[in-house]
Design an enzyme around this catalytic site. Structure first.
Site, PDB file in Angstrom:
ATOM      1  N   HIS A  76       0.851  -1.202   0.000  1.00 49.58           N
ATOM      2  CA  HIS A  76       0.000   0.000   0.000  1.00 49.58           C
ATOM      3  C   HIS A  76       0.882   1.246   0.000  1.00 49.58           C
ATOM      4  O   HIS A  76       1.861   1.308   0.751  1.00 49.58           O
ATOM      5  CB  HIS A  76      -0.918  -0.008   1.226  1.00 49.58           C
ATOM      6  CG  HIS A  76      -1.840   1.166   1.253  1.00 49.58           C
ATOM      7  ND1 HIS A  76      -2.985   1.221   0.489  1.00 49.58           N
ATOM      8  CD2 HIS A  76      -1.754   2.352   1.908  1.00 49.58           C
ATOM      9  CE1 HIS A  76      -3.583   2.390   0.686  1.00 49.58           C
ATOM     10  NE2 HIS A  76      -2.855   3.094   1.549  1.00 49.58           N
ATOM     11  N   GLU A 110       8.645   0.773  -3.049  1.00 48.84           N
ATOM     12  CA  GLU A 110       7.845  -0.460  -3.125  1.00 48.84           C
ATOM     13  C   GLU A 110       8.619  -1.574  -3.821  1.00 48.84           C
ATOM     14  O   GLU A 110       8.525  -2.741  -3.437  1.00 48.84           O
ATOM     15  CB  GLU A 110       6.542  -0.207  -3.902  1.00 48.84           C
ATOM     16  CG  GLU A 110       5.564   0.712  -3.213  1.00 48.84           C
ATOM     17  CD  GLU A 110       4.277   0.908  -4.009  1.00 48.84           C
ATOM     18  OE1 GLU A 110       3.324   1.390  -3.421  1.00 48.84           O
ATOM     19  OE2 GLU A 110       4.229   0.574  -5.207  1.00 48.84           O
TER      20      GLU A 110
HETATM   21  C1  GAR Z   1       1.133   0.632  -6.168  1.00 46.86           C
HETATM   22  O1  GAR Z   1       1.653   1.908  -5.887  1.00 46.86           O
HETATM   23  C2  GAR Z   1       0.433   0.056  -4.964  1.00 46.86           C
HETATM   24  O2  GAR Z   1       1.012   0.459  -3.764  1.00 46.86           O
HETATM   25  C3  GAR Z   1      -0.942   0.615  -5.126  1.00 46.86           C
HETATM   26  O3  GAR Z   1      -1.203   0.535  -6.495  1.00 46.86           O
HETATM   27  C4  GAR Z   1       0.017   0.700  -7.212  1.00 46.86           C
HETATM   28  C5  GAR Z   1       0.127  -0.422  -8.210  1.00 46.86           C
HETATM   29  O4  GAR Z   1       1.207  -0.212  -9.070  1.00 46.86           O
HETATM   30  N1  GAR Z   1      -1.904  -0.142  -4.368  1.00 46.86           N
HETATM   31  C6  GAR Z   1      -2.928   0.415  -3.747  1.00 46.86           C
HETATM   32  O5  GAR Z   1      -3.190   1.592  -3.775  1.00 46.86           O
HETATM   33  C7  GAR Z   1      -3.787  -0.580  -2.970  1.00 46.86           C
HETATM   34  N2  GAR Z   1      -4.593   0.102  -2.000  1.00 46.86           N
HETATM   35  P1  GAR Z   1       1.734  -1.354 -10.023  1.00 46.86           P
HETATM   36  O6  GAR Z   1       0.521  -1.923 -10.776  1.00 46.86           O
HETATM   37  O7  GAR Z   1       2.675  -0.657 -10.945  1.00 46.86           O
HETATM   38  O8  GAR Z   1       2.408  -2.396  -9.182  1.00 46.86           O
END
Ligand code: GAR
Length: 198
Positions: free
Chosen positions: A116, A181
């Site tokens: 998150h 992340e």
């Molecule tokens: C990420 O930043 C993740 O933390 C967020 O969505 C993005 C996905 O990126 N998740 C949330 O907001 C869940 N509540 P990605 O598809 O490039 O991995």
């Protein structure tokens, strides 16, 4: 002593798939003793699915159903059955934008984790980076946590901090959070792969 078998991962995502790529890259670089057994999206045209296919992983597009924010119970049960049939050890929500309910939680107790983009418990929910900026936070970051029935509310496993800089826009802040992340999530998965309680 013989090495343990690689941890079998099921990765769920709704979007770009950059966190999925970070995990896949860590496996390819032999930094992570795991295998991606199945990649699932609730959106048939999500980039994460085409990226996964291009890397030769098995994919499944879950029927989206009537709601945007959750799967109906029978659809989530189908999703859980796909993961069970693939003998998944750990389910990773990597940008999966629906609330998880009983069918999946019951099938993988304490074996579902989520990334998150905030320092939980601050800013659960959508576009957490934009929430942090709007609230005037000076520090944000990202959190890996266990998934339970409370949105972004499960036990926290690990966090990384990211300063909010003068002149940050939602996009620039999210980009820097995502960079964190991309090492934090594979590192946490590595703890599961090593058989350590996370
Ligand atoms: C990420 O930043 C993740 O933390 C967020 O969505 C993005 C996905 O990126 N998740 C949330 O907001 C869940 N509540 P990605 O598809 O490039 O991995």
């Amino acid at each position: 002593m013989r090495n343990p078998p690689p941890l079998k991962l099921g990765i769920l995502g709704s979007g770009r798939g950059s966190n999925f790529i970070a995990i896949s890259d860590a496996i390819r670089a032999r930094q992570l003793h795991a295998t991606v057994s199945l990649v699932i999206s609730d959106l048939a045209d999500a980039p994460i699915l085409s990226l996964a296919r291009a890397r030769g992983y098995r994919t499944w597009a879950c029927p989206a159903g009537r709601f945007k924010t959750k799967l109906e119970p029978d659809l989530e049960a189908q999703l859980a059955a796909q993961l069970r049939a693939a003998d998944i050890d750990l389910v990773i929500l990597a940008g999966y934008m629906r609330v998880v309910k009983t069918p999946l939680l019951a099938a993988f107790p304490r074996r579902i984790i989520n990334i998150h983009p905030s320092l939980l418990p601050a800013f659960p929910g959508l576009q957490a980076w934009a929430q942090a900026l709007a609230a005037g936070a000076t520090v944000s970051g990202c959190t890996v946590h266990y998934v339970n029935e409370i949105l972004d509310g499960g036990d926290i496993i690990a966090q990384a901090r990211v300063p909010v800089l003068p002149g940050d826009t939602p996009e620039t802040l999210h980009t820097r959070i995502q960079a964190e992340e991309h090492w934090l999530l594979p590192a946490v998965v590595g703890r599961f792969a090593a058989g350590k309680s996370a």
